[in-house]
Design an enzyme around this catalytic site. Structure first.
Site, short mmCIF file in Angstrom:
data_model
loop_
_atom_site.label_atom_id
_atom_site.label_comp_id
_atom_site.label_asym_id
_atom_site.label_seq_id
_atom_site.Cartn_x
_atom_site.Cartn_y
_atom_site.Cartn_z
N SER A 173 -3.60 2.99 8.41
CA SER A 173 -3.19 1.74 9.17
C SER A 173 -3.50 1.04 9.67
O SER A 173 -4.49 0.18 9.78
CB SER A 173 -1.78 1.39 8.56
OG SER A 173 -1.04 0.47 9.00
N ARG A 174 -3.60 1.28 11.21
CA ARG A 174 -3.98 1.13 11.94
C ARG A 174 -3.96 2.47 13.74
O ARG A 174 -3.25 2.88 13.42
CB ARG A 174 -3.41 0.04 12.77
CG ARG A 174 -3.04 -1.73 11.89
CD ARG A 174 -4.94 -1.59 12.53
NE ARG A 174 -5.78 -3.22 11.41
CZ ARG A 174 -5.79 -3.46 10.73
NH1 ARG A 174 -5.91 -2.21 9.46
NH2 ARG A 174 -6.16 -4.28 10.11
N GLU A 207 -11.49 2.43 18.05
CA GLU A 207 -12.15 2.34 17.69
C GLU A 207 -13.41 0.54 17.34
O GLU A 207 -14.82 1.36 16.54
CB GLU A 207 -11.36 2.21 15.40
CG GLU A 207 -11.20 0.86 15.78
CD GLU A 207 -10.53 0.76 13.91
OE1 GLU A 207 -10.28 1.77 13.79
OE2 GLU A 207 -11.03 -0.06 13.24
N ILE A 209 0.84 -1.45 0.09
CA ILE A 209 0.56 -0.04 0.37
C ILE A 209 0.80 1.05 0.07
O ILE A 209 0.64 2.27 -0.78
CB ILE A 209 -0.99 0.26 0.56
CG1 ILE A 209 -2.10 -1.19 1.58
CG2 ILE A 209 -1.30 1.71 0.96
CD1 ILE A 209 -2.83 -1.07 1.98
N HIS A 255 -13.26 3.08 9.28
CA HIS A 255 -12.17 2.30 9.01
C HIS A 255 -13.33 1.47 7.41
O HIS A 255 -12.92 0.43 7.00
CB HIS A 255 -12.64 1.00 10.16
CG HIS A 255 -10.78 0.21 9.63
ND1 HIS A 255 -10.29 -0.32 10.55
CD2 HIS A 255 -10.40 -0.44 8.64
CE1 HIS A 255 -9.58 -1.17 10.45
NE2 HIS A 255 -9.84 -1.20 9.42
N GLN A 256 -12.94 2.66 6.36
CA GLN A 256 -13.95 2.43 4.84
C GLN A 256 -12.26 2.34 3.81
O GLN A 256 -12.86 2.57 2.51
CB GLN A 256 -14.43 3.53 5.01
CG GLN A 256 -14.26 4.60 4.20
CD GLN A 256 -15.11 5.41 4.08
OE1 GLN A 256 -15.39 6.06 4.66
NE2 GLN A 256 -15.60 5.69 2.73
P1 NAD Z 1 2.59 -4.87 3.66
O1 NAD Z 1 3.12 -6.16 4.72
O2 NAD Z 1 2.69 -4.87 2.00
O3 NAD Z 1 3.46 -3.85 3.62
C1 NAD Z 1 4.12 -3.42 5.24
C2 NAD Z 1 4.90 -2.87 5.13
O4 NAD Z 1 5.88 -1.75 6.25
C3 NAD Z 1 6.38 -3.59 4.75
O5 NAD Z 1 7.15 -3.16 4.22
C4 NAD Z 1 7.28 -3.52 6.44
O6 NAD Z 1 8.50 -3.94 6.15
C5 NAD Z 1 7.01 -2.55 7.27
N1 NAD Z 1 7.09 -1.94 8.91
C6 NAD Z 1 7.17 -3.06 9.16
N2 NAD Z 1 7.05 -2.77 10.97
C7 NAD Z 1 7.66 -1.84 10.23
C8 NAD Z 1 8.63 -0.42 11.06
N3 NAD Z 1 8.84 -0.58 12.71
N4 NAD Z 1 8.12 0.67 10.18
C9 NAD Z 1 8.69 0.91 9.40
N5 NAD Z 1 8.15 -0.26 8.39
C10 NAD Z 1 7.43 -0.95 9.09
O7 NAD Z 1 1.45 -4.55 4.10
P2 NAD Z 1 0.27 -3.31 3.47
O8 NAD Z 1 -0.48 -4.35 2.39
O9 NAD Z 1 0.96 -2.07 2.91
O10 NAD Z 1 -0.34 -2.96 4.79
C11 NAD Z 1 -0.28 -2.12 4.84
C12 NAD Z 1 -1.43 -2.09 6.20
O11 NAD Z 1 -2.64 -0.99 6.13
C13 NAD Z 1 -1.87 -3.11 7.53
O12 NAD Z 1 -0.43 -3.45 8.23
C14 NAD Z 1 -3.18 -2.91 8.05
O13 NAD Z 1 -2.64 -2.51 9.33
C15 NAD Z 1 -3.16 -1.48 7.11
N6 NAD Z 1 -4.73 -1.69 6.11
C16 NAD Z 1 -5.69 -0.90 6.46
C17 NAD Z 1 -6.96 -1.36 5.56
C18 NAD Z 1 -7.91 -0.04 6.21
O14 NAD Z 1 -8.92 -0.06 5.57
N7 NAD Z 1 -8.26 1.17 6.12
C19 NAD Z 1 -6.74 -2.30 4.21
C20 NAD Z 1 -6.18 -2.84 4.25
C21 NAD Z 1 -4.95 -2.69 5.07
#
Ligand code: NAD
Length: 331
Positions: free
Chosen positions: A233-234, A263, A155, A295-296
């Site tokens: 993200s979270r 949330e 993402i 969270h959409q």
């Molecule tokens: P991904 O695993 O492809 O990417 C996550 C990245 O974060 C990785 O490159 C990882 O190395 C990095 N990371 C881990 N620890 C870290 C740190 N301490 N500092 C910096 N970077 C660090 O995951 P993704 O598919 O890109 O998703 C990312 C996040 O998005 C998910 O973990 C989830 O929490 C969130 N998300 C939110 C929604 C939403 O609807 N709001 C939907 C999907 C995912």
């Protein structure tokens, strides 16, 4: 396989049922969140399907295990709501959805940035009231500005690439470098430098003990004055009270969040007729330069279709003893 589907909203029922058409699992839809009190509703279900705000801690997993559950499938990428070690102790496999349109979240993050910077939601509310005044609606050009991306996985990289398309300088911070992030000109810098140089910071790393409150009073004090923070993200990545203080002093110029630390008691439900007792979120939504969505970011047709199909495929693979390609590894 008999599967209890917790936190089931109307779209979960429709789209999971469609994905299940040929697999034929017996799906039991439950609107409540999974908690220690509702776990009993999954009695006799070998699989339990959950979402981001279900509580899948050790106590719940002990109970599910005693009731015969052998698989927990989360309809999400993040799995911080699941005690994976406790699942393993209980002989319960955990699967997630590793891959679904990362564009859904990245595009939403861009939308939040545009909305908060250019005051689009405020402008729309004004025009509904017949107010066409521009006072208070000034934003800044994104072109030429610096955007910091924390977490440059699927993402974060798409978000960064879109921002590069706007003509922004894109900086990244991650534990591991991603060639796809560098391919469009994204440049890795230490986290402190990212905060200090970025006009916009967007969070795309998972919530882990290491990333809990990665944005806090200290990092906010280091940030460029008036910068904008986006969190899709979270919620636990941001110390919300520290962000609120930084908004009050102007150190933080804008905040747009699709996720919020507390949330679980608020999101995915209509609370418009009740008194919301969470003073932190109430104060946040009162700021003119804050946007909160529930969270959409993942909520597109493409993403939901993929989430439901992957979930059904994982349940089928488990039932047939096939490899679980989306299994969450034990810690
Ligand atoms: P991904 O695993 O492809 O990417 C996550 C990245 O974060 C990785 O490159 C990882 O190395 C990095 N990371 C881990 N620890 C870290 C740190 N301490 N500092 C910096 N970077 C660090 O995951 P993704 O598919 O890109 O998703 C990312 C996040 O998005 C998910 O973990 C989830 O929490 C969130 N998300 C939110 C929604 C939403 O609807 N709001 C939907 C999907 C995912």
């Amino acid at each position: 396989m008999r599967t209890a589907v917790f936190s089931a909203r109307r779209y979960d029922k429709t789209m999971l049922t469609a994905a299940n058409a040929t697999a034929g699992h017996e799906l039991l839809f439950i609107e409540d969140r999974l908690t220690v009190d509702t776990a009993v509703l999954a009695a006799g279900c070998e699989a339990v399907c959950v979402f981001v705000n279900d509580n899948v801690d050790a106590e719940v997993l002990d109970r599910l295990s005693r009731q015969g559950t052998r698989l927990v499938a989360t309809r999400s990428t993040g799995y911080n709501q699941i005690d994976v070690a406790a699942a393993r102790r209980n002989g319960i496999a955990v699967v997630r959805v590793t891959d679904y349109s990362p564009h859904s979240v990245a595009e939403f993050a861009v939308g939040l940035l545009l909305a908060v910077n250019r005051k689009i939601a405020r402008a729309s509310m004004r025009t509904r009231e017949g107010n066409f005044d521009l006072d208070g609606l000034m934003g800044f050009d994104l072109h030429g500005k610096t955007v910091g991306v924390i977490g440059t996985g699927k993402i974060g990289t798409i978000f960064g690439r879109i921002m590069a398309g706007f003509g922004c300088v894109v900086l990244g911070s991650d534990r591991q470098e991603n060639a796809a992030f560098q391919a469009f000109g994204g440049r890795y810098v230490p986290l402190d430098a990212l905060h200090a140089s970025s006009d916009v910071v967007s969070l795309h790393c998972p919530l882990t003990p290491e990333t809990h409150h990665i944005v806090n009073a200290h990092s906010l004090a280091q940030s460029k004055r008036g910068s904008i923070l986006i969190n899709t993200s979270r919620g636990g990545l941001v110390d919300t009270e520290a962000a609120s203080e930084a908004l009050k002093t102007g150190q933080l110029g804008g905040l747009a969040i699709d996720v919020y630390e507390q949330e679980a008691n608020l999101f995915f439900q209509d609370l418009s007729s009740t008194i919301i007792c969470d003073d932190v979120i109430q104060r946040l939504v009162s700021f003119p330069n804050v946007i909160v969505t529930g969270h959409q970011a993942f909520f597109t047709v493409e993403a939901i279709r993929q989430i439901m199909q992957t979930t059904i495929d994982s349940i089928s693979a488990f039932e047939h003893g096939a490899a679980l390609v989306n299994q969450v590894p034990s810690p």
